[in-house]
Design an enzyme around this catalytic site. Sequence first.
Site, PDB file in Angstrom:
ATOM      1  N   GLY A 117      -1.610  18.174  -3.491  1.00  0.00           N
ATOM      2  CA  GLY A 117      -3.001  18.613  -3.272  1.00  0.00           C
ATOM      3  C   GLY A 117      -3.741  18.842  -4.575  1.00  0.00           C
ATOM      4  O   GLY A 117      -4.627  19.702  -4.662  1.00  0.00           O
ATOM      5  N   ASN A 133      -8.631   8.350  -9.788  1.00  0.00           N
ATOM      6  CA  ASN A 133      -7.818   8.457  -8.579  1.00  0.00           C
ATOM      7  C   ASN A 133      -8.789   8.452  -7.403  1.00  0.00           C
ATOM      8  O   ASN A 133      -9.510   9.425  -7.186  1.00  0.00           O
ATOM      9  CB  ASN A 133      -7.020   9.767  -8.620  1.00  0.00           C
ATOM     10  CG  ASN A 133      -6.241  10.007  -7.338  1.00  0.00           C
ATOM     11  OD1 ASN A 133      -6.212   9.157  -6.448  1.00  0.00           O
ATOM     12  ND2 ASN A 133      -5.608  11.162  -7.248  1.00  0.00           N
ATOM     13  N   CYS A 192      -8.676  10.037  -2.609  1.00  0.00           N
ATOM     14  CA  CYS A 192      -9.075  11.357  -2.105  1.00  0.00           C
ATOM     15  C   CYS A 192     -10.382  11.210  -1.320  1.00  0.00           C
ATOM     16  O   CYS A 192     -11.131  10.246  -1.504  1.00  0.00           O
ATOM     17  CB  CYS A 192      -9.208  12.359  -3.250  1.00  0.00           C
ATOM     18  SG  CYS A 192      -9.875  11.696  -4.754  1.00  0.00           S
ATOM     19  N   GLY A 248       8.479   6.118  -5.242  1.00  0.00           N
ATOM     20  CA  GLY A 248       9.882   5.864  -5.572  1.00  0.00           C
ATOM     21  C   GLY A 248      10.313   4.464  -5.157  1.00  0.00           C
ATOM     22  O   GLY A 248       9.500   3.671  -4.667  1.00  0.00           O
ATOM     23  N   GLY A 280       7.865   2.842  -7.888  1.00  0.00           N
ATOM     24  CA  GLY A 280       9.314   2.718  -7.767  1.00  0.00           C
ATOM     25  C   GLY A 280      10.042   2.192  -8.975  1.00  0.00           C
ATOM     26  O   GLY A 280      11.218   1.824  -8.864  1.00  0.00           O
TER      27      GLY A 280
HETATM   28  C1  LIG Z   1       4.472  14.505  -7.272  1.00  0.00           C
HETATM   29  C2  LIG Z   1       3.475  13.413  -7.479  1.00  0.00           C
HETATM   30  C3  LIG Z   1       2.176  13.720  -7.877  1.00  0.00           C
HETATM   31  C4  LIG Z   1       1.229  12.712  -8.068  1.00  0.00           C
HETATM   32  N1  LIG Z   1      -0.035  13.047  -8.479  1.00  0.00           N
HETATM   33  C5  LIG Z   1      -0.948  12.071  -8.711  1.00  0.00           C
HETATM   34  C6  LIG Z   1      -2.244  12.392  -9.203  1.00  0.00           C
HETATM   35  O1  LIG Z   1      -2.569  13.548  -9.463  1.00  0.00           O
HETATM   36  N2  LIG Z   1      -3.128  11.375  -9.382  1.00  0.00           N
HETATM   37  C7  LIG Z   1      -2.796  10.057  -9.127  1.00  0.00           C
HETATM   38  O2  LIG Z   1      -3.627   9.179  -9.321  1.00  0.00           O
HETATM   39  N3  LIG Z   1      -1.558   9.720  -8.699  1.00  0.00           N
HETATM   40  C8  LIG Z   1      -0.646  10.690  -8.478  1.00  0.00           C
HETATM   41  N4  LIG Z   1       0.622  10.351  -8.049  1.00  0.00           N
HETATM   42  C9  LIG Z   1       0.973   8.933  -7.845  1.00  0.00           C
HETATM   43  C10 LIG Z   1       1.793   8.363  -9.023  1.00  0.00           C
HETATM   44  O3  LIG Z   1       1.089   8.455 -10.247  1.00  0.00           O
HETATM   45  C11 LIG Z   1       2.190   6.885  -8.754  1.00  0.00           C
HETATM   46  O4  LIG Z   1       1.035   6.118  -8.590  1.00  0.00           O
HETATM   47  C12 LIG Z   1       3.052   6.728  -7.517  1.00  0.00           C
HETATM   48  O5  LIG Z   1       3.928   7.817  -7.364  1.00  0.00           O
HETATM   49  C13 LIG Z   1       3.854   5.434  -7.507  1.00  0.00           C
HETATM   50  O6  LIG Z   1       4.716   5.335  -8.621  1.00  0.00           O
HETATM   51  P1  LIG Z   1       6.257   5.856  -8.601  1.00  0.00           P
HETATM   52  O7  LIG Z   1       6.898   5.252  -7.384  1.00  0.00           O
HETATM   53  O8  LIG Z   1       6.828   5.374  -9.887  1.00  0.00           O
HETATM   54  O9  LIG Z   1       6.208   7.334  -8.517  1.00  0.00           O
HETATM   55  C14 LIG Z   1       1.586  11.349  -7.851  1.00  0.00           C
HETATM   56  C15 LIG Z   1       2.897  11.038  -7.448  1.00  0.00           C
HETATM   57  C16 LIG Z   1       3.842  12.038  -7.262  1.00  0.00           C
HETATM   58  C17 LIG Z   1       5.240  11.653  -6.854  1.00  0.00           C
END
Ligand SMILES: Cc1cc2nc3c(=O)[nH]c(=O)nc-3n(C[C@H](O)[C@H](O)[C@H](O)COP(=O)(O)O)c2cc1C
Length: 308
Positions: A76, A130, A133, A220, A247
């Site tokens: 959030g 981002n 939202c 992931g 991921g």
């Molecule tokens: C705990 C968490 C918080 C995240 N917060 C944001 C955020 O504040 N803004 C955003 O654009 N993406 C946010 N993301 C998305 C990640 O930056 C990324 O785009 C997404 O997790 C896919 O990559 P990954 O599989 O390597 O985590 C968040 C992801 C996670 C897991």
Amino acid sequence: MLSSETMLEIDIAGIKMKNPIMTGSGTFGFGEEYSDFVDLNKIGAVVVKGTTLLPRCGNDGVRIAETPSGMLNCIGLENPGVEHFLSDILPRLKKYDVPIIVNVSGNTVEEYGQLAKILDVYGIAAVELNVSCPNVKEGGIVFGTNRDSAAAVVREVKRNTSKPVIIKLSPNVTDIADMAVAVEEAGADAISMINTLIGMVIDVDTWKPVLGNITGGLSGPAVKPVAVRMVWQVAQVVKIPIIGMGGIMTAEDAIEFFLAGASAVAIGTANFVNPSAVEDVAKGIQEYLVKKKLTHVSQLIGQLKVNK
Ligand SMILES: Cc1cc2nc3c(=O)[nH]c(=O)nc-3n(C[C@H](O)[C@H](O)[C@H](O)COP(=O)(O)O)c2cc1C
């Protein structure tokens, strides 16, 4: 033969990076939290956690749930607000020799413009939008799931900043290529993708959702094939650079994204499992280039061979 360091140097929309490995917003704090595990000076760019105009406490209840090969989160957008970031955090980050990219979220198109203007200062390399939202003025429809809203955010931000503008695409759409074309036409300098996929988990004992927010964002290894497919689709239709994520745990995962058409990659969820993942992936890519007798990482970009 180029030196091992030059092999990975890259320029994304004017952001000069020592290597094409960035951090995924929200998974690496403001960078300094990870400085005991990773040399921040060796990262391509640090993308800081989602920042908003005013401080936010985030969602109530359970915010994280582990899933098969991934995790769901509904943080959030907890953050101390843009003014605190500029006065208290950015001055500390300036001691590192790494581009700082600020990920921003707004409730309205105008708020994105305000944030971009406030962040148009020395020490910030770029802004990342981002758009996963809700737009409070349009009945809560998510900016990133409507091409006109996403394009309007980009135009407003471009009017208010001199920095490169990266827009982070949401995968929760029917036609990702159409979204990418819309934001490129609106003036985006680069695209990052993908943000999380909406999911939910149910507790079969209580019959209640596990997450306080009911739904959350899936990230992931579970999302990697979707992310690679989307990067590949978008790379066919835009000229601006793509920062691929979703991921990535290893150098091989990152290489899939380069072959699909990404010019850089970001590491998110992997940071929770291996806090030095960004450095390990950069090292692994370098080793791969040497093994394949390549001299620069750009020789991988978009090189997917499709047999027809
Ligand atoms: C705990 C968490 C918080 C995240 N917060 C944001 C955020 O504040 N803004 C955003 O654009 N993406 C946010 N993301 C998305 C990640 O930056 C990324 O785009 C997404 O997790 C896919 O990559 P990954 O599989 O390597 O985590 C968040 C992801 C996670 C897991």
